[in-house]
Design an enzyme around this catalytic site. Structure first.
Site, PDB file in Angstrom:
ATOM      1  N   CYS A 108       0.834  -1.208   0.000  1.00  0.00           N
ATOM      2  CA  CYS A 108       0.000   0.000   0.000  1.00  0.00           C
ATOM      3  C   CYS A 108       0.867   1.255   0.000  1.00  0.00           C
ATOM      4  CB  CYS A 108      -0.926  -0.015   1.215  1.00  0.00           C
ATOM      5  SG  CYS A 108      -1.900   1.482   1.362  1.00  0.00           S
ATOM      6  N   CYS A 118      -0.383   4.151   2.125  1.00  0.00           N
ATOM      7  CA  CYS A 118      -0.199   3.975   3.575  1.00  0.00           C
ATOM      8  C   CYS A 118       1.268   4.203   3.955  1.00  0.00           C
ATOM      9  CB  CYS A 118      -0.572   2.558   4.019  1.00  0.00           C
ATOM     10  SG  CYS A 118      -2.059   1.901   3.288  1.00  0.00           S
ATOM     11  N   ASP A 119       2.196   3.692   3.156  1.00  0.00           N
ATOM     12  CA  ASP A 119       3.587   3.616   3.603  1.00  0.00           C
ATOM     13  C   ASP A 119       4.591   4.446   2.791  1.00  0.00           C
ATOM     14  OD1 ASP A 119       2.727   1.777   5.526  1.00  0.00           O
ATOM     15  OD2 ASP A 119       2.935   0.097   4.139  1.00  0.00           O
TER      16      ASP A 119
END
Ligand code: NAP
Length: 362
Positions: free
Chosen positions: A185, A188-189
């Site tokens: 992701c 997200c990261d």
């Protein structure tokens, strides 16, 4: 009087006493509720389920475009639906950035779109619950869903919209560094890799979108693809090829993630040429695996028929599954289109199918 002559009369008398005794007993049992007819038993069981559990006509499981659209339509059909959001409220679109193919929005952020869909379903009257369904009992109606919180819901019809999840390659080194440099992701990261080199594995829409997004943070993004042609939409390919921070490496697959032990961290990827088998290393601090999605069918394994590698099977042109009263919509059942807009369309179909099923069963 000869007692032998009276024996048949005595036997009949005993039979009558026995009949009177047992019928009296069963009347007493019935009176105190110990015994009831089959029909009464069935009715009692149904009422017990209805009172024990929170009952709804339509239970929607999943909160992506399919789930929320089903919520809007089922609410407007006055079915007072309950929607259980699941492990990732909002679904896959909450882990994307710009969405440019949602009709009516030339550009909208995936998470914003899902917030709007949730608000829309709520506004129409859908009850939205932040919980995870862990068990489904579908042998008799109403169906029963047990949640992670311990709460149970009974429902006359169920709409499954649990979507799909990111696939992994299954390499031991991928598992080892998950959360320590390996991710699925970018939204997200990606932020953790500012000014560093990153690799993305895959050649579909997700891989190209992630590679483009990661150029906001990374000094360089290497896209590793097993063929020399991308599966992604042409408009995304154009953007990728114009971006000087992205270097595609064709005909290669990930062989191993290489990194440090303590602390755990990625240093490079070892990739293998799919034509020659030759191995080479590419330095990077983050690896994003973007090789597609698999349907989230754990809940209905051994309950519903599946096909095409695990997708829930529905009757052509409908959302009816192999269990009457259970309907499936979105990526859980669609191995071909897998778009937000097609999922939403199937959510609408599922609500209409459920409405028809309930009115015909009443
Ligand atoms: P996808 O379209 O199935 O692409 C998966 C990619 O990973 C393919 O390029 C595939 O290679 C590669 N791959 C699969 N298994 C592999 C393996 N074991 N090793 C190496 N490479 C492997 O999946 P996706 O990109 O996640 O997209 C899923 C669906 O969501 C698609 O329908 C897509 O259009 C949709 N989506 C839409 C948007 C949008 O509309 N903005 C954004 C994201 C996703 P091959 O090409 O060689 O098969």
């Amino acid at each position: 009087m000869n007692i032998i002559n009276q024996l048949p009369i005595i036997a009949i008398l005993f039979q009558h006493i026995e009949i009177i005794f047992y019928s009296g007993l069963s009347n007493i049992k019935r009176f105190w509720g110990f015994e009831s007819s089959n029909q009464q038993l069935y009715q009692n069981k149904y009422e017990e389920k209805m009172s024990q559990y929170h009952h709804t006509k339509v239970l929607i499981i999943g909160s992506g475009p399919a789930g929320y659209t089903a919520g809007v339509y089922a609410s407007r059909a006055m079915l007072s639906p309950i929607l259980i959001q699941g492990i990732e409220p909002g679904g896959q679109l909450t882990t994307t950035t710009e969405v440019e193919n949602w009709p009516g929005d030339t550009e909208v952020q995936g998470p914003d779109l899902m917030v709007r869909m949730e608000a829309h379903a709520k506004e129409m009257g859908c009850e939205i619950i932040g919980d995870i369904v862990t068990k489904l009992e579908v042998d008799s109606r109403p169906f029963v869903a047990t949640c992670d919180s311990g709460k149970k819901y009974s429902a006359d019809a169920i709409i499954l919209a649990t979507g799909a999840r990111a696939k992994w390659l299954g390499l031991p080194s991928e598992e080892k560094y998950k959360g320590f440099g390996v991710s699925a992701c970018a939204t997200c990261d990606g932020f953790f890799y500012r000014g560093q080199e990153i690799a993305v594995i895959g050649g579909g829409n997700t891989a190209v979108e992630e590679a483009l997004f990661l150029t906001n943070f990374a000094s360089k993004v290497t896209l590793v693809h097993r063929r020399d042609e991308l599966r992604a939409e042409k408009i995304l390919q154009d953007r990728l090829f114009k971006n000087s921070k992205i270097e595609p490496i064709w005909f290669h697959e990930l062989d191993e993630v290489i990194g440090t032990e303590s602390p755990l961290g990625v240093e490079a990827i070892r990739i293998k040429n799919t034509m020659t088998g030759k191995l080479s290393d590419v330095p990077c601090k983050g690896v994003f695996v973007a090789i597609g999605h698999a349907p989230a069918t754990e809940l209905v394994k051994n309950i519903l028929d599946t096909h095409n590698g695990g997708y829930v099977k529905v009757e052509p042109g409908s959302t009816r599954t192999s269990v009457p009263g259970i309907f499936a919509a979105g990526d859980l059942t669609d191995h071909i289109y897998r778009q937000a807009v097609t999922s939403a369309g199937m959510g609408c179909m599922a609500a209409l199918d459920a409405e028809k099923f309930i009115s015909e069963s009443d």
